[in-house]
Design a protein around this motif. Structure first.
Motif, PDB file in Angstrom:
ATOM      1  N   LEU A 120       0.858  -1.187   0.000  1.00  0.00           N
ATOM      2  CA  LEU A 120       0.000   0.000   0.000  1.00  0.00           C
ATOM      3  C   LEU A 120       0.893   1.236   0.000  1.00  0.00           C
ATOM      4  N   HIS A 122       0.735   5.413   0.304  1.00  0.00           N
ATOM      5  CA  HIS A 122      -0.080   6.574   0.681  1.00  0.00           C
ATOM      6  C   HIS A 122       0.752   7.842   0.527  1.00  0.00           C
ATOM      7  N   GLN A 123       0.230   8.778  -0.239  1.00  0.00           N
ATOM      8  CA  GLN A 123       0.911  10.056  -0.392  1.00  0.00           C
ATOM      9  C   GLN A 123       0.548  10.970   0.772  1.00  0.00           C
ATOM     10  N   TYR A 140       5.794   9.936   0.328  1.00  0.00           N
ATOM     11  CA  TYR A 140       4.912   8.780   0.400  1.00  0.00           C
ATOM     12  C   TYR A 140       5.318   7.888   1.569  1.00  0.00           C
ATOM     13  N   LYS A 272      -5.255   2.584  -8.355  1.00  0.00           N
ATOM     14  CA  LYS A 272      -5.409   3.920  -7.770  1.00  0.00           C
ATOM     15  C   LYS A 272      -6.721   3.893  -6.998  1.00  0.00           C
ATOM     16  N   GLN A 273      -6.648   4.019  -5.693  1.00  0.00           N
ATOM     17  CA  GLN A 273      -7.818   3.840  -4.842  1.00  0.00           C
ATOM     18  C   GLN A 273      -8.525   5.167  -4.604  1.00  0.00           C
ATOM     19  N   SER A 275     -10.022   8.028  -2.701  1.00  0.00           N
ATOM     20  CA  SER A 275      -9.636   8.549  -1.389  1.00  0.00           C
ATOM     21  C   SER A 275     -10.733   9.333  -0.697  1.00  0.00           C
ATOM     22  N   THR A 285      -3.403  14.233  -3.139  1.00  0.00           N
ATOM     23  CA  THR A 285      -2.932  13.120  -2.315  1.00  0.00           C
ATOM     24  C   THR A 285      -3.583  11.826  -2.778  1.00  0.00           C
ATOM     25  N   ASP A 286      -2.774  10.850  -3.105  1.00  0.00           N
ATOM     26  CA  ASP A 286      -3.285   9.622  -3.714  1.00  0.00           C
ATOM     27  C   ASP A 286      -2.938   8.397  -2.872  1.00  0.00           C
ATOM     28  N   ASN A 287      -3.775   7.382  -2.997  1.00  0.00           N
ATOM     29  CA  ASN A 287      -3.552   6.087  -2.363  1.00  0.00           C
ATOM     30  C   ASN A 287      -3.502   5.020  -3.451  1.00  0.00           C
TER      31      ASN A 287
END
Length: 330
Positions: A120, A122-123, A140, A272-273, A275, A285-287
């Motif tokens: 996983l 996370h940014q 990240y 790309k989830q 958020s 901000t990306d997950n």
């Protein structure tokens, strides 16, 4: 008064031996290993010898666990545990076990990747970037499936490049473990991103350890969908990564399917989830989630991490008033 006579004294017969029905004279077996230090406090109720506390979700993993019976990796120090006057993790030191064989061909610091099949990413939210739109170096956190931090990544770039070149900017990214040792370096040169320029498409070099190239991520020309080649150190294609025609996560995930070099059934993916509405609208901000076979070459797992960061910059990075890209045409 005559002096007392003790058994074994001259002129004194020994104690009589008991007959049938008496006590057995078999000596009591001596305890193995002795009784220990009398000053040592007894363990609390429920304590199990050799118990190692497990980190709770969200707590950083301070060491990379190995197979059963294997101690900490060289240079990482002792495995954390309770001490009750003895060795860490127990009352008395355990017998020394033969050191486990180090996996062949695994770059230093990536041993933990051999034990997992999911990552996983996370940014981190940058407040300066969120409020005034001033682009900062992306940072990240890389975690396992339990949410425990195993690595951290930070972009290394200058202010002019970040804010003038936007998501196409070149950069170096350092990936470090929890002991602040750089284990992976990503190098992205400045390239075009549109399918209208097939001679200068996106590329990223992955090094582990820094200075030793283990693979590349190269964008392949395609008129409709984003396609990437996952390559080895000699630029031989090992796998393919294929995304959707429209890479926009409107209330849903965006999946980039990992396949063999000849295509076929997916063997993994980069997702790309979603958020949440507020994060997606007001921040970049990306997950991400990365799934791959457990027995995949650890070097290719590291290259897939590089592919994830390249996809983030290509399709999901917003700089100032510029919107993020959604297709290979823009």
């Amino acid at each position: 008064m005559s002096a007392p006579v003790y058994p074994g004294s001259p002129n004194q017969a020994p104690y009589p031996m008991p007959q049938g029905g008496g006590y057995s004279m078999t000596p009591y077996p001596a305890p193995q290993g002795g009784y220990g230090d009398p000053s040592q406090a007894a363990p609390p109720p429920g304590f199990s010898v050799g118990y190692q506390p497990q980190p709770s979700p969200g707590q950083p993993v301070m060491y990379q666990p190995g197979p059963v019976g294997q101690g900490p990796a060289p240079g990482q120090g002792p495995v954390p545990g309770h001490e009750y006057g003895g060795a860490p993790g127990g009352i008395a030191p355990a017998p020394a076990a033969a050191p486990a064989a180090v996996p062949v061909g695994v770059p230093p610091g990536l041993e933990y990747l051999t034990q997992i099949d999911q990552i996983l990413i996370h940014q981190k939210v940058e407040l300066l970037e969120a409020f005034i739109g001033f682009e900062t170096n992306n940072q990240y956190e890389i975690k396992n499936s339990l949410g425990q931090k195993i690595y951290k990544a930070k972009e290394k770039n200058d202010c002019c490049t970040r804010n003038c070149c936007g998501s196409l900017r070149s950069f170096d990214m350092k990936i470090k473990d929890n002991m602040d040792r750089e284990v992976i370096r990503l190098i992205r040169p400045f390239r075009c991103v549109s399918c209208w320029c097939p001679c200068c498409l996106q590329e990223m070099e992955v090094q582990a350890p820094p200075g030793t190239t283990i693979g590349y991520v190269k964008q392949d020309w395609h008129p409709c969908v984003p396609v990437f080649s996952i390559q080895g150190a000699n630029k031989e294609t090992v796998m393919k990564l294929e995304g959707p025609c429209f890479a926009c996560n409107c209330c849903g995930d965006v999946n980039f399917e990992l396949k063999g070099k000849s295509g076929g059934k997916p063997i993994g993916r980069i997702s790309k989830q979603w958020s949440g509405l507020l994060k997606e609208v007001f921040t970049d901000t990306d997950n991400f989630g990365i799934q791959f076979p457990l027995d995949m070459d650890v070097k290719m797992k590291a290259v897939l991490m590089g592919a994830c960061f390249l996809i983030d910059f290509m399709f999901f990075e917003k700089v100032g008033e510029m919107n993020q890209r959604s297709t290979v045409f823009s």
